[in-house]
Design a protein around this motif. Sequence first.
Motif, PDB file in Angstrom:
ATOM      1  N   PRO A   1       0.809  -1.229   0.000  1.00  0.00           N
ATOM      2  CA  PRO A   1       0.000   0.000   0.000  1.00  0.00           C
ATOM      3  C   PRO A   1       0.837   1.273   0.000  1.00  0.00           C
ATOM      4  O   PRO A   1       0.587   2.185  -0.795  1.00  0.00           O
ATOM      5  N   HIS A   2       1.851   1.342   0.871  1.00  0.00           N
ATOM      6  CA  HIS A   2       2.658   2.560   0.923  1.00  0.00           C
ATOM      7  C   HIS A   2       3.511   2.710  -0.330  1.00  0.00           C
ATOM      8  O   HIS A   2       3.606   3.808  -0.907  1.00  0.00           O
ATOM      9  N   THR A   3       4.130   1.613  -0.778  1.00  0.00           N
ATOM     10  CA  THR A   3       5.006   1.686  -1.940  1.00  0.00           C
ATOM     11  C   THR A   3       4.237   2.121  -3.176  1.00  0.00           C
ATOM     12  O   THR A   3       4.720   2.951  -3.972  1.00  0.00           O
ATOM     13  N   LEU A   4       3.034   1.603  -3.377  1.00  0.00           N
ATOM     14  CA  LEU A   4       2.243   1.997  -4.541  1.00  0.00           C
ATOM     15  C   LEU A   4       1.832   3.464  -4.464  1.00  0.00           C
ATOM     16  O   LEU A   4       1.745   4.143  -5.491  1.00  0.00           O
ATOM     17  N   ALA A   5       1.589   3.979  -3.250  1.00  0.00           N
ATOM     18  CA  ALA A   5       1.274   5.401  -3.102  1.00  0.00           C
ATOM     19  C   ALA A   5       2.468   6.265  -3.492  1.00  0.00           C
ATOM     20  O   ALA A   5       2.315   7.323  -4.111  1.00  0.00           O
ATOM     21  N   VAL A   6       3.672   5.818  -3.144  1.00  0.00           N
ATOM     22  CA  VAL A   6       4.878   6.550  -3.529  1.00  0.00           C
ATOM     23  C   VAL A   6       5.040   6.544  -5.047  1.00  0.00           C
ATOM     24  O   VAL A   6       5.391   7.561  -5.657  1.00  0.00           O
ATOM     25  N   VAL A   7       4.762   5.399  -5.679  1.00  0.00           N
ATOM     26  CA  VAL A   7       4.838   5.330  -7.148  1.00  0.00           C
ATOM     27  C   VAL A   7       3.788   6.246  -7.771  1.00  0.00           C
ATOM     28  O   VAL A   7       4.048   6.914  -8.791  1.00  0.00           O
ATOM     29  N   ARG A   8       2.604   6.320  -7.190  1.00  0.00           N
ATOM     30  CA  ARG A   8       1.574   7.238  -7.700  1.00  0.00           C
ATOM     31  C   ARG A   8       2.080   8.675  -7.692  1.00  0.00           C
ATOM     32  O   ARG A   8       1.869   9.429  -8.658  1.00  0.00           O
ATOM     33  N   ALA A   9       2.755   9.065  -6.618  1.00  0.00           N
ATOM     34  CA  ALA A   9       3.293  10.430  -6.550  1.00  0.00           C
ATOM     35  C   ALA A   9       4.328  10.649  -7.648  1.00  0.00           C
ATOM     36  O   ALA A   9       4.335  11.696  -8.313  1.00  0.00           O
ATOM     37  N   HIS A  10       5.219   9.666  -7.843  1.00  0.00           N
ATOM     38  CA  HIS A  10       6.223   9.791  -8.899  1.00  0.00           C
ATOM     39  C   HIS A  10       5.565   9.957 -10.264  1.00  0.00           C
ATOM     40  O   HIS A  10       5.974  10.815 -11.070  1.00  0.00           O
ATOM     41  N   LEU A  11       4.547   9.150 -10.546  1.00  0.00           N
ATOM     42  CA  LEU A  11       3.906   9.210 -11.863  1.00  0.00           C
ATOM     43  C   LEU A  11       3.237  10.556 -12.095  1.00  0.00           C
ATOM     44  O   LEU A  11       3.194  11.048 -13.237  1.00  0.00           O
ATOM     45  N   ALA A  12       2.714  11.183 -11.040  1.00  0.00           N
ATOM     46  CA  ALA A  12       2.109  12.503 -11.201  1.00  0.00           C
ATOM     47  C   ALA A  12       3.151  13.509 -11.678  1.00  0.00           C
ATOM     48  O   ALA A  12       2.890  14.318 -12.576  1.00  0.00           O
ATOM     49  N   PHE A  13       4.355  13.453 -11.103  1.00  0.00           N
ATOM     50  CA  PHE A  13       5.421  14.355 -11.531  1.00  0.00           C
ATOM     51  C   PHE A  13       5.910  13.993 -12.937  1.00  0.00           C
ATOM     52  O   PHE A  13       6.169  14.879 -13.764  1.00  0.00           O
ATOM     53  N   ALA A  14       6.058  12.690 -13.201  1.00  0.00           N
ATOM     54  CA  ALA A  14       6.583  12.260 -14.499  1.00  0.00           C
ATOM     55  C   ALA A  14       5.641  12.650 -15.633  1.00  0.00           C
ATOM     56  O   ALA A  14       6.084  13.108 -16.702  1.00  0.00           O
ATOM     57  N   GLU A  15       4.350  12.471 -15.433  1.00  0.00           N
ATOM     58  CA  GLU A  15       3.397  12.802 -16.487  1.00  0.00           C
ATOM     59  C   GLU A  15       3.297  14.305 -16.678  1.00  0.00           C
ATOM     60  O   GLU A  15       3.138  14.796 -17.807  1.00  0.00           O
ATOM     61  N   ASP A  16       3.422  15.072 -15.595  1.00  0.00           N
ATOM     62  CA  ASP A  16       3.456  16.525 -15.702  1.00  0.00           C
ATOM     63  C   ASP A  16       4.697  16.967 -16.487  1.00  0.00           C
ATOM     64  O   ASP A  16       4.633  17.869 -17.323  1.00  0.00           O
ATOM     65  N   ALA A  17       5.837  16.321 -16.204  1.00  0.00           N
ATOM     66  CA  ALA A  17       7.080  16.684 -16.897  1.00  0.00           C
ATOM     67  C   ALA A  17       6.954  16.429 -18.394  1.00  0.00           C
ATOM     68  O   ALA A  17       7.393  17.253 -19.214  1.00  0.00           O
ATOM     69  N   ARG A  18       6.363  15.308 -18.788  1.00  0.00           N
ATOM     70  CA  ARG A  18       6.186  15.027 -20.215  1.00  0.00           C
ATOM     71  C   ARG A  18       5.288  16.075 -20.867  1.00  0.00           C
ATOM     72  O   ARG A  18       5.552  16.544 -21.975  1.00  0.00           O
ATOM     73  N   ARG A  19       4.233  16.457 -20.167  1.00  0.00           N
ATOM     74  CA  ARG A  19       3.298  17.447 -20.711  1.00  0.00           C
ATOM     75  C   ARG A  19       3.966  18.804 -20.902  1.00  0.00           C
ATOM     76  O   ARG A  19       3.707  19.510 -21.878  1.00  0.00           O
ATOM     77  N   LEU A  20       4.850  19.172 -19.971  1.00  0.00           N
ATOM     78  CA  LEU A  20       5.469  20.492 -19.981  1.00  0.00           C
ATOM     79  C   LEU A  20       6.793  20.532 -20.738  1.00  0.00           C
ATOM     80  O   LEU A  20       7.374  21.599 -20.912  1.00  0.00           O
ATOM     81  N   GLY A  21       7.293  19.357 -21.159  1.00  0.00           N
ATOM     82  CA  GLY A  21       8.581  19.318 -21.825  1.00  0.00           C
ATOM     83  C   GLY A  21       9.753  19.401 -20.875  1.00  0.00           C
ATOM     84  O   GLY A  21      10.868  19.766 -21.273  1.00  0.00           O
TER      85      GLY A  21
END
Length: 304
Positions: free
Chosen positions: A117-137
């Motif tokens: 549960p905790h590890t997947l929540a940490v991955v969710r946070a990472h993906l939010a930043f990663a997808e934002d980075a792709r969108r913004l270049g």
Amino acid sequence: MSSAARSSPATKPAPSPAGPLAHQVLAGLAQHRIATTSQLRRMLRPDGTRQLMSRVLNRLRSDGFVDCTVLPYANRTRTRAWYLTQDGARLTRDLPVLRGRPPYPITSTTAASLKTPHTLAVVRAHLAFAEDARRLGHEHGPWDWTPEVSHSIGEGERVVADAVMHYTVLESQHRRKLRAFVEVDRTTMSSERLAVKLIEYARLFQYEAQPAGRRRQTAAGPAWLRWYPVFPRVLFVLTGASRARLENRMSDLQAMVAQHPLVSALAREVRLGAAVLEDLEQHGPAHNVWRPLTGGEPRPWTQL
């Protein structure tokens, strides 16, 4: 090599579609510990299909390199969380992108279920930043997020960040490198214990390691300078409770900044913020979803 030393970002960019996906899956699981099929697809092949990722994972499982646990809260669909076996961990030790970062194999399904549960929540946070980075270049990939980074704060104690994030903002012709300690809180600890994390980071900010058996001659400077040119921001990502309860926890973090002298000193030099995980996923970390712990209106994490 210590966990602190492992916090340095890899020099290679995020995986390219031309790279061997099986190797990237193994490296991704070595880096992030546990991830679902969907998370691995979004992390490594955002334009690929779920079927492609499932085929690779099932092949790696039949070869004995990965295993999975079925999430207990899954509904009709069988959502699997994947992790490396000991054989898979041994295989990843020589991957260039993981050099200096020993993998952490999961020894059983029971052990996986405790960490999931905790590890997947940490991955969710990472993906939010990663997808934002792709969108913004901007630049932020799977190897720019290092979980469970540990630093000494003296007296035999350590502060362990849920993750250290490296993120590069591209502004016109300029590249701005940002770093952050990320704490993911699922509301499983008391609000006071969460706020105490700020004291630990304040101690790290001031801690100066002394060579064993030597008298102090000159000030060596803070120990964190061994790994970071600038002390990373401290970001709290909250989830797992009602909006009102999460707002109260943010207020408790702000109170710690205002009332504790060490944390107040930290806040004068280091950017501190808190946000709700679901807001990051819905709007992106670059939106006005971060509450500065020193007070003020919500803003992007880059403008704390």
